[in-house]
Design an enzyme around this catalytic site. Structure first.
Site, PDB file in Angstrom:
ATOM      1  N   CYS A   1      57.653  45.808  32.720  1.00 51.15           N
ATOM      2  CA  CYS A   1      57.882  46.276  34.086  1.00 51.15           C
ATOM      3  C   CYS A   1      56.547  46.616  34.729  1.00 51.15           C
ATOM      4  O   CYS A   1      55.738  47.324  34.124  1.00 51.15           O
ATOM      5  CB  CYS A   1      58.799  47.495  34.072  1.00 51.15           C
ATOM      6  SG  CYS A   1      58.964  48.289  35.688  1.00 51.15           S
TER       7      CYS A   1
ATOM      8  N   ASP B   1      60.582  44.144  28.963  1.00 49.34           N
ATOM      9  CA  ASP B   1      61.720  43.339  29.407  1.00 49.34           C
ATOM     10  C   ASP B   1      61.836  42.158  28.453  1.00 49.34           C
ATOM     11  O   ASP B   1      60.896  41.371  28.310  1.00 49.34           O
ATOM     12  CB  ASP B   1      61.507  42.835  30.840  1.00 49.34           C
ATOM     13  CG  ASP B   1      61.505  43.959  31.857  1.00 49.34           C
ATOM     14  OD1 ASP B   1      62.336  44.871  31.735  1.00 49.34           O
ATOM     15  OD2 ASP B   1      60.664  43.926  32.780  1.00 49.34           O
TER      16      ASP B   1
END
Length: 276
Positions: free
Chosen positions: A184, A191
Site C-alpha cells: 500500500c 497486498d
C-alpha cells in the site's frame, strides 16, 4: 510529494459509523498515475473494469431484522476516480444499522453513491451466500509459472527490462502466477495477489515474466495501477495482437479488488480463488 490518499481515512484511526453515510466515500483521481505511465483519459490503450467483492455487507429490513449478502461492484477502468478502499469499507459499515425497504432499494442507493464517487456508472449486484457458495472456488486459467527455477534479486521497483521475448516466434497462450505482491502506498501494508497474462504475440519468456512480477514485491502502488503497469510493459515488449492482464487480490477488510485490463471485450469469471 504527498500521495492523494494521504487525505483519506487510510492509515488513520477512524470512528466506525453504523448509519448510512455516503459522505465517507473518498475518491482518488486516476489522472496523476495515468500521467506517470504516459497515459491520459483520451489515450488509454485498454478497456477494463475493477471488480470489488465485499464479504462484510449487512443492513436492516423495515422489521428491524438484519440481512447479510455478498456485494459485487464493477467500476469502469476509465472512470475519473478510484475509490479509496478504507473509505469504501467505512461506507459499507455505515449500512449496518440502516433500514432499506428492499434489496432493490439498497442496490439503487449504492449504485448512485458509488457512481458519484467514481465519476462513471458503477454496477452493483447483491448476492446470497448460497449463490456464491454454489459457485465454489475457481482455478486460474493457463499455465502456472511459479515452479520455474529462477534466480531473483530485484524486489524494490518494477523492472520492465527484466522481460524477454522471442520476437521471431508468435504464440497464443495464457500464463499465471500467485507470487504477485506489492505494498500500500500509504500504510506500507502488503497486498497479495494472483496475476493472469493472456496474449497473442511474440513468445514471452516465462522465466523473465516471473522475475518481473516478483520485482513488484516492495513496490508501493494501488492494485489498479500495478495491473496497468504490467499491461503497458508487456504491450510495449510483445506488440501483441491481443493482450489481457488481470489480478485477483487477497481480500483485506472484507474487500477484494480485481482489476482487469484488456485490448478485447471482457468476459469476466468472478468466482473467488482459494486465497480469496
Amino acid at each position: 510529494m504527498q500521495h492523494p490518499a494521504e487525505h483519506s481515512p487510510l492509515g488513520k484511526s477512524s470512528a466506525y459509523i453504523a448509519t448510512y453515510s455516503p459522505g465517507l466515500l473518498f475518491p482518488i483521481p486516476r489522472a496523476p498515475k495515468w500521467a506517470e505511465l504516459g497515459l491520459s483519459a483520451e489515450t488509454l490503450p485498454y478497456r477494463g473494469v475493477d471488480i470489488w467483492n465485499c464479504y462484510e455487507l449487512s443492513w436492516l429490513l423495515p422489521s428491524g431484522k438484519p440481512v447479510v449478502a455478498i456485494g459485487e461492484f464493477e467500476i469502469p477502468a476509465d472512470s475519473p476516480n478510484i475509490i479509496e478502499s478504507k473509505s469504501f469499507k467505512l461506507y459499507l459499515n455505515s449500512l449496518n444499522q440502516s433500514v432499506f425497504a428492499s434489496r432493490e432499494a439498497l442496490v439503487e442507493v449504492m449504485s448512485n453513491d458509488l457512481s458519484a464517487a467514481a465519476g462513471k456508472p458503477v454496477a452493483v449486484r447483491l448476492r446470497t451466500l448460497d449463490e456464491v457458495g454454489a459457485e465454489g472456488v475457481a482455478p486460474l486459467p493457463g499455465r502456472c509459472i511459479d515452479e520455474l527455477d529462477v534466480a531473483i534479486e530485484h524486489y524494490h521497483e518494477p523492472l520492465a527490462e527484466l522481460l524477454r521475448c522471442d520476437a521471431a516466434r508468435q504464440v497464443e497462450e495464457c500464463l499465471h502466477s500467485h507470487l504477485l505482491k506489492s505494498n500500500c502506498p500509504v500504510t506500507g501494508q502488503p497486498d497479495w495477489g494472483s496475476v493472469v497474462v493472456e496474449y497473442r504475440g511474440a513468445a514471452l519468456q516465462p522465466e523473465s515474466l516471473l522475475a518481473y512480477l516478483v520485482s513488484f514485491r516492495q513496490h508501493a502502488d494501488f492494485h489498479e495501477q500495478c495491473v496497468e503497469r504490467i499491461f503497458l510493459d508487456l504491450q510495449r515488449l510483445l506488440q501483441p495482437e491481443k493482450l489481457m492482464v488481470y489480478a485477483r487480490y487477497v481480500r483485506r477488510g472484507g474487500l477484494d479488488i480485481n482489476p482487469y485490463r484488456s485490448t478485447e471485450a471482457l468476459s469476466v469469471d468472478n468466482r473467488r480463488l482459494v486465497r480469496q
